[in-house]
Design an enzyme around this catalytic site. Structure first.
Site, PDB file in Angstrom:
ATOM      1  N   SER A 127       0.837  -1.206   0.000  1.00 31.63           N
ATOM      2  CA  SER A 127       0.000   0.000   0.000  1.00 31.63           C
ATOM      3  C   SER A 127       0.870   1.253   0.000  1.00 31.63           C
ATOM      4  CB  SER A 127      -0.907  -0.004   1.233  1.00 31.63           C
ATOM      5  OG  SER A 127      -1.323   1.313   1.533  1.00 31.63           O
TER       6      SER A 127
HETATM    7  N1  LIG Z   1      -6.256   8.386   2.106  1.00 32.85           N
HETATM    8  C1  LIG Z   1      -5.890   7.185   2.803  1.00 32.85           C
HETATM    9  C2  LIG Z   1      -5.936   6.026   1.832  1.00 32.85           C
HETATM   10  C3  LIG Z   1      -5.855   4.686   2.543  1.00 32.85           C
HETATM   11  C4  LIG Z   1      -6.177   3.557   1.603  1.00 32.85           C
HETATM   12  O1  LIG Z   1      -6.867   3.736   0.587  1.00 32.85           O
HETATM   13  N2  LIG Z   1      -5.696   2.367   1.931  1.00 32.85           N
HETATM   14  C5  LIG Z   1      -5.992   1.218   1.113  1.00 32.85           C
HETATM   15  C6  LIG Z   1      -4.706   0.557   0.641  1.00 32.85           C
HETATM   16  S1  LIG Z   1      -3.793   1.596  -0.425  1.00 32.85           S
HETATM   17  C7  LIG Z   1      -6.754   0.194   1.950  1.00 32.85           C
HETATM   18  O2  LIG Z   1      -6.483   0.007   3.115  1.00 32.85           O
HETATM   19  N3  LIG Z   1      -7.719  -0.490   1.321  1.00 32.85           N
HETATM   20  C8  LIG Z   1      -8.449  -1.533   1.942  1.00 32.85           C
HETATM   21  C9  LIG Z   1      -9.876  -1.200   2.159  1.00 32.85           C
HETATM   22  O3  LIG Z   1     -10.260  -0.020   2.016  1.00 32.85           O
HETATM   23  O4  LIG Z   1     -10.642  -2.104   2.489  1.00 32.85           O
HETATM   24  C10 LIG Z   1      -4.500   7.331   3.407  1.00 32.85           C
HETATM   25  O5  LIG Z   1      -3.711   8.131   2.907  1.00 32.85           O
HETATM   26  O6  LIG Z   1      -4.202   6.659   4.398  1.00 32.85           O
END
Ligand SMILES: N[C@@H](CCC(=O)N[C@@H](CS)C(=O)NCC(=O)O)C(=O)O
Length: 216
Positions: free
Chosen positions: A11
């Site tokens: 990520s």
């Molecule tokens: N804007 C957030 C984005 C976080 C994000 O989108 N994380 C993703 C991985 S890149 C995630 O955890 N996805 C899993 C989900 O939402 O279930 C940040 O900067 O922390």
């Protein structure tokens, strides 16, 4: 003291938070949440973060997510001085501007390129999205016209955040020949604490995307 960072190395924002933690020297312990196994949807993690995303910080029961909010918090809470996140109003405002640029422009354009390939069965990058990402990289190129780091003469949490994003772009095999300032800054970024750890995650991210491409 228990400061835990829930993290997934592929990520990009999660790596941004980890790079900030390493730069600050915060006493964190890392717990991997494997998004490919859906571990973020397990009940225990949902209790901590109903938005089920990484990175998520647990500082002795204080829970925080959003990678850049985590970086700001860690720098303020654990930084030895304010070099990573200046207290000076205007210097801090510039760091914040770069952080928002990363969050709302650069990463958004990167995802527009990769998400169709990662999650929607596409096997090529969309041309318009590629051009959009190049346009946004060119803004970063201009930020670096007269400064070593993205927000001045020393590195800050704007560099750690943006570096996580750019390293993901590089891992796709992106043509960076139009961006000499970014290439020079990337050389500087090899001195960031946690650089090698970030590279490993970026490489795995690049491979996950590239294996779905029909060519490259
Ligand atoms: N804007 C957030 C984005 C976080 C994000 O989108 N994380 C993703 C991985 S890149 C995630 O955890 N996805 C899993 C989900 O939402 O279930 C940040 O900067 O922390």
């Amino acid at each position: 003291m228990r400061v835990k960072l829930y993290h997934f190395p592929l990520s990009t924002p999660s790596r941004g938070a980890l790079l900030a933690a390493r730069a600050v020297g915060a006493p964190i312990e890392v717990e991997i949440i494997d998004l490919f196994k859906g571990e973020q949807l397990k009940e225990n993690f949902l209790k901590i973060n109903p938005q089920h995303c990484v990175p998520t910080l647990d500082d002795n029961g204080f829970i925080l997510w959003e990678s850049r909010a985590i970086a700001c918090y860690l720098a303020d809470r654990y930084g030895e001085n304010d070099h990573l996140y200046p207290k000076d109003l205007k210097k801090r405002a510039l760091v914040n501007q770069r952080l928002y640029f990363d969050s709302s422009s650069l990463l958004v354009k990167l995802r527009a390129v990769t998400h169709p390939v990662l999650f929607q069965g596409k096997t090529t990058f969309d041309h318009a999205s590629k051009a959009d990402l190049d346009t946004t990289l060119d803004f970063l190129e201009k930020f670096l016209n007269n400064s070593t780091w993205v927000a001045g003469d020393n590195y800050t949490i704007a560099d750690t955040s943006i570096y996580a994003t750019v390293s993901s772009i590089i891992a796709l095999g992106w043509d960076m020949s139009m961006f000499p300032n970014i290439k020079r800054w990337l050389t500087e970024c090899t001195s960031l604490p946690g650089h090698a750890e970030n590279e490993d995650g970026a490489k795995a991210y690049g491979e996950a995307v590239r294996k779905n491409l029909s060519h490259q």
